[in-house]
Design a protein around this motif. Structure first.
Motif, short mmCIF file in Angstrom:
data_model
loop_
_atom_site.label_atom_id
_atom_site.label_comp_id
_atom_site.label_asym_id
_atom_site.label_seq_id
_atom_site.Cartn_x
_atom_site.Cartn_y
_atom_site.Cartn_z
N LEU B 402 0.85 -1.21 0.00
CA LEU B 402 0.00 0.00 0.00
C LEU B 402 0.88 1.25 0.00
CD1 LEU B 402 -2.70 1.58 0.62
CD2 LEU B 402 -2.13 1.29 3.02
N LEU B 403 1.97 1.21 0.79
CA LEU B 403 2.79 2.43 0.96
C LEU B 403 3.73 2.65 -0.21
CD1 LEU B 403 3.68 2.03 4.75
CD2 LEU B 403 2.18 3.75 3.75
N ALA B 404 4.10 1.61 -0.94
CA ALA B 404 5.11 1.77 -2.01
C ALA B 404 4.57 2.74 -3.05
CB ALA B 404 5.41 0.41 -2.63
N GLY B 405 5.38 3.78 -3.38
CA GLY B 405 4.99 4.69 -4.46
C GLY B 405 4.13 5.85 -3.99
N LEU B 406 3.86 5.96 -2.67
CA LEU B 406 3.02 7.08 -2.18
C LEU B 406 3.93 8.24 -1.80
CD1 LEU B 406 0.33 5.50 0.19
CD2 LEU B 406 0.01 6.49 -2.06
N GLU B 407 3.46 9.46 -2.03
CA GLU B 407 4.16 10.63 -1.51
C GLU B 407 3.93 10.66 0.00
OE1 GLU B 407 2.45 13.78 -0.61
OE2 GLU B 407 4.31 14.90 -0.30
N TRP B 408 4.88 11.31 0.76
CA TRP B 408 4.84 11.17 2.23
C TRP B 408 3.48 11.61 2.79
CZ3 TRP B 408 6.59 8.85 6.26
CH2 TRP B 408 6.33 9.40 7.54
N GLY B 409 2.96 12.75 2.30
CA GLY B 409 1.67 13.24 2.82
C GLY B 409 0.57 12.19 2.59
N ASP B 410 0.55 11.59 1.40
CA ASP B 410 -0.47 10.57 1.13
C ASP B 410 -0.25 9.35 2.02
OD1 ASP B 410 -1.20 12.35 -0.73
OD2 ASP B 410 -0.40 11.25 -2.46
N ALA B 411 1.03 9.01 2.28
CA ALA B 411 1.29 7.81 3.12
C ALA B 411 0.72 8.05 4.52
CB ALA B 411 2.79 7.56 3.18
N VAL B 412 0.92 9.28 5.06
CA VAL B 412 0.40 9.55 6.41
C VAL B 412 -1.12 9.52 6.39
CG1 VAL B 412 0.23 11.34 8.18
CG2 VAL B 412 2.43 10.86 7.12
N THR B 413 -1.72 10.12 5.33
CA THR B 413 -3.20 10.09 5.25
C THR B 413 -3.70 8.65 5.16
OG1 THR B 413 -3.01 12.15 4.01
CG2 THR B 413 -5.11 11.02 3.91
N ALA B 414 -3.03 7.83 4.36
CA ALA B 414 -3.48 6.43 4.20
C ALA B 414 -3.38 5.70 5.54
CB ALA B 414 -2.63 5.73 3.15
N LEU B 415 -2.24 5.86 6.23
CA LEU B 415 -2.09 5.16 7.52
C LEU B 415 -3.11 5.67 8.52
CD1 LEU B 415 1.78 4.83 7.96
CD2 LEU B 415 0.11 3.04 7.52
N ALA B 416 -3.36 7.00 8.51
CA ALA B 416 -4.35 7.52 9.46
C ALA B 416 -5.73 6.95 9.14
CB ALA B 416 -4.38 9.05 9.39
N SER B 417 -6.01 6.76 7.83
CA SER B 417 -7.36 6.29 7.47
C SER B 417 -7.54 4.83 7.86
CB SER B 417 -7.57 6.45 5.96
OG SER B 417 -6.85 5.43 5.29
N LEU B 418 -6.46 4.08 8.09
CA LEU B 418 -6.60 2.67 8.46
C LEU B 418 -6.82 2.50 9.97
CD1 LEU B 418 -3.74 1.15 6.27
CD2 LEU B 418 -6.19 1.11 5.83
N ASP B 419 -6.70 3.58 10.74
CA ASP B 419 -6.97 3.53 12.19
C ASP B 419 -6.17 2.41 12.86
OD1 ASP B 419 -7.93 4.02 14.64
OD2 ASP B 419 -9.97 3.32 14.29
N LEU B 420 -4.84 2.43 12.67
CA LEU B 420 -4.00 1.37 13.25
C LEU B 420 -3.91 1.58 14.76
CD1 LEU B 420 -1.18 1.63 10.61
CD2 LEU B 420 -2.74 -0.30 10.88
N ASP B 421 -3.93 0.50 15.54
CA ASP B 421 -3.81 0.63 16.98
C ASP B 421 -2.90 -0.48 17.51
OD1 ASP B 421 -4.03 1.20 19.56
OD2 ASP B 421 -6.07 0.42 19.84
N PRO B 422 -1.61 -0.18 17.74
CA PRO B 422 -0.67 -1.23 18.19
C PRO B 422 -1.12 -1.89 19.49
CG PRO B 422 0.49 0.82 17.71
CD PRO B 422 -0.96 1.13 17.65
N GLU B 423 -1.92 -1.19 20.31
CA GLU B 423 -2.29 -1.77 21.61
C GLU B 423 -3.15 -3.01 21.44
OE1 GLU B 423 -4.18 1.32 23.84
OE2 GLU B 423 -2.59 2.74 23.28
N GLU B 424 -3.80 -3.15 20.29
CA GLU B 424 -4.67 -4.33 20.12
C GLU B 424 -3.85 -5.61 20.25
OE1 GLU B 424 -6.19 -3.77 16.32
OE2 GLU B 424 -7.91 -2.57 16.90
N ALA B 425 -2.56 -5.55 19.77
CA ALA B 425 -1.76 -6.78 19.89
C ALA B 425 -1.70 -7.17 21.37
CB ALA B 425 -0.36 -6.50 19.36
N GLY B 426 -1.67 -6.18 22.25
CA GLY B 426 -1.67 -6.49 23.69
C GLY B 426 -3.01 -7.12 24.08
N THR B 427 -4.09 -6.60 23.51
CA THR B 427 -5.43 -7.13 23.85
C THR B 427 -5.47 -8.62 23.59
OG1 THR B 427 -6.15 -5.08 22.86
CG2 THR B 427 -7.86 -6.63 23.51
N VAL B 428 -5.08 -9.03 22.40
CA VAL B 428 -5.29 -10.45 22.02
C VAL B 428 -4.32 -11.32 22.79
CG1 VAL B 428 -5.06 -12.06 20.13
CG2 VAL B 428 -6.19 -9.83 19.78
#
Lengths: 116, 438, 309, 189
Positions: B402-428
């Protein structure tokens, strides 16, 4: 005594000196330690210097800008004498501008304005 | 010096610039600090005077935290806010400024800031030892640490290397590890990118540091629903609140911090009756072109890549109608229909999440005591929560292409739109086994 | 006598810039409270900026491992100097202008075009990756908005038959340019926001670069950079008021009062847009600037020119 | 431009500034600094033009140079081996010959300025220089003006053809191989 351009130069140099003076107030005795001057990219130290042969993705657009920027030199005097010269000025600048817009159209079709 | 003290006294009343590290379980509490007019969450440590360390931080985030503390200018102080997890092993736990369970956080932070500026609390010295990371002095013709044109490690850091590129130029490629505390990502998310100019050539999100099992996040309604029936009203209200919290963070990423505060206030005082105001908010955001300008066509994920991954709003935005709630009889009674969009890009994810927030509020309003089936599969706000994995881990595999070939601003927007939450790994990983589910 | 003596001009422009920067700080916080549905407090909006400035003056200036320190020192000073020159060009009254050379418009354009040098230097100097990304991003933004900006302003020089700003404002006595050239002001505002990198077009110091070119700034450096940016926004708004809203022309009130009212009105419009419109993607802005804004600006010039014949 | 002594002082400041920054361009290792020194030098020359009364030409020179020097800085950083001057750079070839040529050229250029006594008939400063330039553009040198337009167009098209890889007919370097740097490959082929 120096005319408006002299005043402009005085304003420019004056504000430059004032701000540089304000900047110098930020002097501080204690030298900064090495960890205090690591650039910030989120907490971890950077692997390489940020200064590098940065691949500006718009380098072709920049070169097209160089050519198109010359058009501004002709537009200023034209704008001053436009009303005096009447329609002849309109037609002439129209030709000049159309020629240059052809360049932009060509550059747009060759996807110059998208990231390389 | 009179002037300096006068300025320090005057500055004591200013808005406290805080760089907040929202560790495990503290993300919402820290974000709500910004609602108060006397605290401002700043973007980089260079702008901060107070370092707020909240929630649980796994051990391998302690070194970057010390680096963050040293990157702050004098006068600086650290305020730790355990929120239930002990900060024993933390390098900064020595600081006396601590927010206890019953202290009011905003008052505590502003008191610490005012004490710092009035001199009651001394500014903290750097934690890390004052030694050059790569010793370089004396090497090379002028002792600048380099040899030849671009050889060696001039001034302590090596130079970037050349690399091929899609437009035929061999220019420098910058390997960046956008660290655990980048303000636009949740704490703990480490993005390793290789960039040519501002284009991301390769991007990879490292494994979540919270997955070590040494931490168990506070059990929310979604994790509880894994093992026991939970009232539909409560779970849907939590889902809507989570979507609005995501919208507030995404608005800050789009450069609208003030509007984000309005959405955050709505999220804090959310009741099932707010469904219409959430719809009005979604219309106004669309009117102000918030999703379209930055998200249209950015971070598009094809539906076939998402089949079976059950990533909740991200799958539904790409056209897959997967929703664990559809199989639940309790929702069938309330006439639940999964909301599906088509484009699968960041703008579609905006629309799906806001529409789902409004729909969840309506479901919560209509629910009369129905309870979820408790069959071990729950539709969390970020996708199916199951016993074995979390949406964060399933999404990690999609990110490189997904990130390959994206400009930095678009990469941040894309990651923000995926709502990543590292804490979930702790949940499971730390899911309470059946025995201690109560 | 179309210019003031240097010391008076410097003091006048300095005071105008300081007042403008303070007004922007107050307006920006008030609009942020309004948009964020918070509680407007006297302490927060009016006294807040002064206290925050005091904090930055007390705070220590941070540096990085191997910066270009002369460049880092020069950048805010250069941007403030350019904003001062741009503001000096704007006439307050019929004969009250800090400096009004016969080619005042070209001097204003040169000040605006040099902003790209100041911002690139500010992003390049710290030798930090996020700051450098901000600097190069502004390179693309500046090279794209320069031509539309100059063309959008050039239309105001046609009726005045001169490049002096006082003549441009004089020519608006019968009819303001915003009425005579309807396309001019909106075009000018769009590109004016790009020039002063504020709100939706704040790409060099964007939040997705954690503050962009000013990620490593602290203390007096951060204070000087933020006030230099605000000073440039004041200059752009003041020139917009002079070039399009008829400058000092207006019934009942004296000229300078009208000038201040119009400038503050444009300033408020730009600040509200800053808090409502999201950031524009740099690739979209480059394409829009070249393919839509330049032709629109040329149409504006030729249509308003034809009406004058 | 009246003002006598002050104008002379400013002229000498500009002239000295142009020379010093011009010299610094070649003595500095960092490419960005070299580009911006050159920009300072051109701005000083623009200032001198303004002092000569050609306000419009001087200011347009300064205006144009800003964009061009930024592009020069970007392109120099892209293509030079040592972009930021972190390692000292020695980019001089046969510098003794170069120094001699430089001094000789300066002498040849400076000699007429000093030896020839120019007539002292200062004509009045043109009150409408820009307007006269405009009338000239639309009048006698209209042909120059239009051919300049065609020249700019061909420059734009040439730049796009040479610099841009992708285009309407696919990749520009399809079927061409990058020339190998090693000499022996050339002989063996």
């Amino acid at each position: 005594m120096l005319g408006p351009m002299g005043v402009t130069l005085a304003v420019f140099v004056g504000s430059l000196v004032v701000v540089l003076g304000l900047w110098m107030t930020g002097r501080d005795p204690r030298p900064r330690s090495a960890p205090e001057s690591v650039p910030f990219i989120g907490g971890r130290p950077p692997a390489v210097h940020a200064w590098s042969r940065y691949h500006a993705r718009y380098h072709v657009m920049a070169l097209v800008f160089l050519a198109f920027d010359m058009e501004m030199v002709y537009m200023y005097p034209w704008a001053v004498v436009f009303v005096r010269e009447g329609p002849i000025a309109m037609v002439e600048m129209g030709m000049f501008i159309t020629i240059l817009l052809l360049g932009i159209l060509y550059a747009w079709r060759e996807q110059v304005f998208e990231w390389a | 010096m009179g002037v300096r003290d006068a300025l320090a006294h005057l500055a004591g009343g200013a808005v406290a610039p805080v760089f907040a590290v929202a560790g495990g379980g503290a993300r919402e509490a820290v974000a709500e600090l910004a609602l108060s007019p006397s605290v401002e969450l700043v973007d980089s440590p260079a702008a901060a005077s107070v370092l707020l360390v909240a929630g649980f931080l796994p051990s391998d985030l302690h070194t970057p935290l010390a680096a963050l503390h040293d990157a702050m200018p004098d006068p600086r102080c650290t305020v730790s806010w355990p929120l239930g997890s002990d900060h024993g092993s933390m390098p900064l736990s020595s600081s006396r400024l601590r927010i206890g369970p019953d202290d009011e956080p905003v008052q505590a932070v502003t008191r610490a800031y005012r004490a710092l500026l009035s001199g009651v609390v001394a500014t903290e010295p750097p934690i890390q030892p004052d030694v050059d990371p790569n010793p370089w002095r004396g090497v090379g013709p002028y002792g600048q640490g380099g040899r030849g044109m671009t050889g060696g490690t001039p001034y302590g850091r090596p130079m970037a290397e050349l690399g091929p590129d899609r437009d035929g130029l061999r220019l420098d490629v910058l390997p960046l590890s956008i660290g655990p505390f980048f303000p636009r990502f949740p704490a703990g998310l480490i993005l390793d990118v290789v960039m040519a100019g501002d284009l991301v050539i390769e991007g990879r999100v490292a494994d979540s540091p919270f997955g070590g099992g040494e931490w168990r996040p506070p059990v929310g309604p979604f994790v509880r629903a894994l093992s026991e029936p939970v009232p539909v009203a409560e779970i849907e209200l939590a889902r809507a609140r989570q979507h609005l919290r995501w919208a507030s963070d995404a608005l800050i990423t789009q450069g609208l911090p003030a509007f984000a505060m309005r959405v955050r206030r709505l999220a804090v005082t959310l009741t099932p009756g707010h469904a219409s105001s959430v719809r009005a908010l979604s219309r106004r955001l669309r009117l102000l072109r918030v999703p379209q300008w930055s998200g249209a066509g950015v971070g598009r994920i094809a539906p076939e890549l998402l089949t079976g991954l059950a990533l909740g709003p991200v799958s539904r935005a790409a056209g897959l109608g997967e929703d664990a709630r559809a199989a639940d009889p309790a929702y069938a009674e309330l006439g639940f229909e999964p909301i599906v969009a088509r484009d699968g890009d960041a703008a579609a994810r905006w629309d799906v999440r806001l529409a789902e927030a409004a729909q969840s509020l309506e479901l919560a309003a209509r629910a009369r005591g129905q309870r979820t089936g408790g069959v071990g599969i729950v539709e969390g706000p970020r996708g199916r929560l199951g016993p074995d994995d979390s949406p964060f881990q399933r999404l990690q595999s999609l990110l490189p292409d997904l990130l390959a070939g994206l400009e930095w601003g678009d990469a941040v927007t894309a990651l923000a739109s995926l709502d990543l939450d590292p804490e979930e790994a702790g949940t499971v990983a730390a899911r309470p086994s059946r025995a201690e589910a109560a | 006598m179309d210019y003031a003596s240097p010391p008076i001009a410097l003091i006048a422009v300095g005071l105008a810039m300081a007042a403008g920067v303070y007004l922007i700080a107050v307006l920006d916080r008030s609009i942020a409270v309004l948009v964020g549905a918070g509680r407007w407090t006297w302490r927060g909006a009016i006294v807040g900026p002064i206290r925050s400035a005091a904090l930055l003056l007390v705070q220590r200036r941070r540096t990085t491992e191997r910066p270009d320190s002369p460049g880092w020192t020069l950048a805010p000073a250069l941007l403030t100097g350019l904003a001062a020159v741009a503001l000096a060009m704007v006439p307050i009254g019929p004969d009250m202008a800090a400096a009004d050379p016969s080619t005042g418009f070209v001097v204003f354009s040169a000040a605006i075009v040099f902003v790209m040098i100041a911002v690139f230097l500010h992003g390049w100097s710290p030798n930090s990756a996020l700051a450098m990304h901000g600097a190069y991003r502004f390179g693309a933004q500046a090279l794209s908005f320069q031509i539309p900006f100059l063309l959008a302003m050039l239309a105001t020089a046609l009726p005045a038959e001169s490049l002096s700003i006082v003549d441009i404002v004089d020519a608006q006595e019968p009819l303001w340019n915003v009425v005579r050239q309807p396309l001019g002001l909106p075009l000018y505002l769009v590109v004016g926001v790009a020039v002063s990198f504020w709100g939706p077009l704040n790409l060099p110091d964007a939040s997705d670069l954690a503050g962009g070119t000013s990620v490593e700034d602290s203390g007096v450096a951060r204070l000087l950079w933020k006030s230099a940016r605000a000073a440039m926004l004041v200059a752009v708004a003041a020139m917009g008021a002079a070039g399009f809203l008829g400058g000092w022309w207006g019934p009942w009130l004296p000229g300078p009062v009208w000038m201040v009212i119009k400038a503050v009105a444009l300033l408020t419009l730009l600040l509200v847009a800053g808090h409502l419109l999201p950031r524009v993607r740099i690739q979209r802005f480059v394409v829009i600037a070249w393919v839509i804004l330049i032709p629109l600006a040329l149409v504006n010039i030729f249509v308003s020119g034809a009406l004058l014949l | 431009m009246s003002g006598g002594l002050l104008v002379d002082v400013i002229f000498w400041l500009f002239a000295a500034g142009a020379l010093v920054t011009g010299y610094r361009v070649f003595r500095t290792d960092s490419m960005v600094r070299a580009a911006f020194y050159l920009l300072a030098s051109f701005a000083a020359v623009g200032g001198i033009l303004v002092l000569l009364g050609a306000e419009f030409v001087g200011m347009v020179l300064i205006l144009m140079m800003a964009g061009e020097m930024l592009i020069m800085a970007i392109v120099m950083v892209m293509y030079m081996m040592n972009p930021a001057g972190l390692n000292p750079m020695w980019m001089v070839h046969q510098h003794r010959v170069a120094v001699a040529a430089g001094v000789l050229a300066f002498a040849v250029l400076a000699a007429p300025v000093l030896l020839v006594d120019f007539p002292d008939r200062p004509n009045p400063a043109p009150e409408e220089a820009t307007a006269q330039l405009g009338e000239e553009l639309l009048g006698d040198s209209m042909l120059v003006f239009q051919t300049a337009g065609v020249g700019l167009l061909s420059t734009m098209i040439g730049v796009v053809v040479l610099a841009s890889r992708r285009g309407r007919y696919g990749e520009a370097d399809e079927g061409s191989s990058e020339p190998s740097l090693e000499l022996q490959d050339a002989e063996s082929r």
